[in-house]
Design an enzyme around this catalytic site. Structure first.
Site, PDB file in Angstrom:
ATOM      1  N   MET A 157     -23.333  33.255  44.040  1.00 34.57           N
ATOM      2  CA  MET A 157     -22.861  32.093  44.787  1.00 34.57           C
ATOM      3  C   MET A 157     -22.207  32.573  46.078  1.00 34.57           C
ATOM      4  O   MET A 157     -21.236  33.325  46.050  1.00 34.57           O
ATOM      5  CB  MET A 157     -21.836  31.298  43.968  1.00 34.57           C
ATOM      6  CG  MET A 157     -22.349  30.818  42.627  1.00 34.57           C
ATOM      7  SD  MET A 157     -21.050  30.000  41.676  1.00 34.57           S
ATOM      8  CE  MET A 157     -20.744  28.559  42.710  1.00 34.57           C
ATOM      9  N   GLU A 158     -22.735  32.126  47.211  1.00 31.35           N
ATOM     10  CA  GLU A 158     -22.197  32.485  48.519  1.00 31.35           C
ATOM     11  C   GLU A 158     -21.589  31.239  49.153  1.00 31.35           C
ATOM     12  O   GLU A 158     -22.298  30.270  49.436  1.00 31.35           O
ATOM     13  CB  GLU A 158     -23.286  33.067  49.406  1.00 31.35           C
ATOM     14  CG  GLU A 158     -22.806  33.527  50.777  1.00 31.35           C
ATOM     15  CD  GLU A 158     -21.813  34.680  50.692  1.00 31.35           C
ATOM     16  OE1 GLU A 158     -20.612  34.428  50.869  1.00 31.35           O
ATOM     17  OE2 GLU A 158     -22.235  35.824  50.454  1.00 31.35           O
ATOM     18  N   GLY A 175     -22.157  40.518  40.960  1.00 31.22           N
ATOM     19  CA  GLY A 175     -21.331  40.268  42.136  1.00 31.22           C
ATOM     20  C   GLY A 175     -21.557  38.864  42.664  1.00 31.22           C
ATOM     21  O   GLY A 175     -22.434  38.143  42.201  1.00 31.22           O
ATOM     22  N   ARG A 176     -20.721  38.484  43.636  1.00 30.35           N
ATOM     23  CA  ARG A 176     -20.829  37.172  44.283  1.00 30.35           C
ATOM     24  C   ARG A 176     -20.953  36.036  43.261  1.00 30.35           C
ATOM     25  O   ARG A 176     -21.886  35.233  43.320  1.00 30.35           O
ATOM     26  CB  ARG A 176     -22.000  37.145  45.259  1.00 30.35           C
ATOM     27  CG  ARG A 176     -21.773  38.082  46.427  1.00 30.35           C
ATOM     28  CD  ARG A 176     -22.745  37.871  47.577  1.00 30.35           C
ATOM     29  NE  ARG A 176     -22.475  38.840  48.628  1.00 30.35           N
ATOM     30  CZ  ARG A 176     -23.156  38.930  49.772  1.00 30.35           C
ATOM     31  NH1 ARG A 176     -24.148  38.088  50.008  1.00 30.35           N
ATOM     32  NH2 ARG A 176     -22.845  39.829  50.670  1.00 30.35           N
ATOM     33  N   ALA A 177     -20.003  35.969  42.366  1.00 35.91           N
ATOM     34  CA  ALA A 177     -20.072  34.951  41.317  1.00 35.91           C
ATOM     35  C   ALA A 177     -18.678  34.350  41.047  1.00 35.91           C
ATOM     36  O   ALA A 177     -18.203  34.416  39.917  1.00 35.91           O
ATOM     37  CB  ALA A 177     -20.659  35.575  40.046  1.00 35.91           C
TER      38      ALA A 177
END
Length: 372
Positions: free
Chosen positions: A222-223, A243-245
């Site tokens: 999620m960005e 990552g990015r979560a």
């Protein structure tokens, strides 16, 4: 007897023609297509036309809409290695990085634009969009997407496609949606503000054939780069990410409650000094690092404790104590993320109720995704 099958089919689909439940949190009150007569797109072209049309629509998916097979060629860079399980990145100039010419599905790079006042519903596990994502941009509002699956967006290639794109949208409810085998990001929020968004009961499935770590764990979760985004994130299941979560990379107000993160071999949360994250009543199960010090700058963050210590600090701002979380086989120390004074910025927002993590630990993994 030949007339009986359509009648039985209509009866079977009747329960899928209306929305189940209602949005909690920031998107409370969203109505989507309202009471419009349900329509059943016959093929991929009609699905795109209906989603982008003017006016209220209730669009029901009873099968797989397959957009794959629209081949294109381009340059891809071996940015993360040349192993069989490594992702490549679609990019014209690879510089000194080794590159190759590849064939990919062009459709994955161009999501379907969704217009305002739409409800998109799937029937059982049959409502699937393969090879294309959805986008909510250019000031669209009042949209519900429930009980569908989005899959196969060029998983081999970064920039091969995003599952759900938000940029300048409002009053959007994404519920009981599974995303899997996504080339880049499952949920991406662009620079323009996205207000009153609720993401609930969704399954972000990071298990993949190709990844930047070459091991089947997806980094691109999620960005969130928007200016003053408002996102309620409740009852979701995030599996096999690295990552990015999420990545709170903008000035996002992010309320995460009653979610389960499971089997993350990297880190979950990253971002910058502008993001605001309220994390309560969550389960962190086999997550190597909930927050990575190398990817998180000193933004506003509260992680509720496991034993309740300090969770009463929330009461002055949201009218109740924050719910306790569960941390299982997690190697980090997050006691420093206990300040909630910044929640004064959230005055006037609708805050979702949140249960103790112990009450949702076993139920969320089985109910998240297109399980209605």
């Amino acid at each position: 007897m030949k007339y009986l099958l359509p009648i039985l089919a209509s009866a079977a689909y009747a329960t899928a023609q209306s929305v189940s439940g209602s949005a909690e949190g920031f998107a409370s009150g969203v109505t989507g297509g309202g009471s419009a007569t349900p329509v059943y797109p016959a093929d991929e072209a009609e699905l795109e036309d209906l989603l982008s049309s003017e006016g209220e629509q209730v669009i029901v998916l009873t099968k797989t809409y397959d957009f794959t097979g629209t081949q294109a060629t381009g340059t891809a860079c071996y940015s993360w290695g040349t192993g069989e399980g490594c992702q490549l990145i679609l990019q014209d100039d690879c510089g000194d990085t080794p590159s190759t010419t590849v064939t990919y599905d062009a459709a994955g790079k161009t999501p379907i634009p969704v217009a305002s006042d739409k409800t998109l519903l799937g029937v059982g596990s049959e409502g699937v969009i393969k090879g294309k994502g959805l986008s909510f941009t250019n000031d669209v509002s009042n949209i519900i997407v429930q009980n569908i699956k989005i899959t196969d967006l060029n998983p081999h290639y970064v920039w091969g496609g995003d599952a759900l794109t938000f940029d300048g949208s409002s009053n959007i409810w994404i519920d009981h949606v599974e995303t899997e085998l996504i080339g880049r990001v499952h949920y991406v929020f662009g620079y323009n503000a996205n207000s009153a968004v609720t993401l609930s009961n969704n399954f972000l499935n990071g298990e993949t054939t190709y990844s930047t770590s070459c091991d089947g764990y997806q980094y691109w979760g999620m960005e969130l780069v928007g200016e003053d985004d408002q996102i309620t994130f409740k009852g979701n299941y995030l599996y096999k990410t690295s990552g990015r979560a999420p990545a709170l990379s903008g000035s996002t107000k992010f309320h995460a409650c009653n979610n389960v993160w499971s089997d993350n071999n990297g880190h979950a949360i990253e971002g910058n000094e502008q993001g605001q994250g309220l994390f309560e009543g969550n389960v962190w199960q086999d997550v190597t690092s909930v927050i990575s010090s190398s990817t998180w700058e000193a933004g506003d963050m509260f992680l509720s404790s496991a034993d309740g210590t300090g969770n009463d600090a929330c009461a002055s701002y949201i009218g109740r104590n924050c719910a306790s979380s569960i941390y299982t086989n997690d190697g980090g120390d997050y006691t420093s993320y206990a300040d909630v004074s910044w929640l004064g910025d959230w005055s006037g927002l609708t805050i979702a109720d949140c249960q103790e993590a112990s009450e949702i630990e076993s139920s969320v993994p089985g109910s998240a995704g297109n399980t209605l």
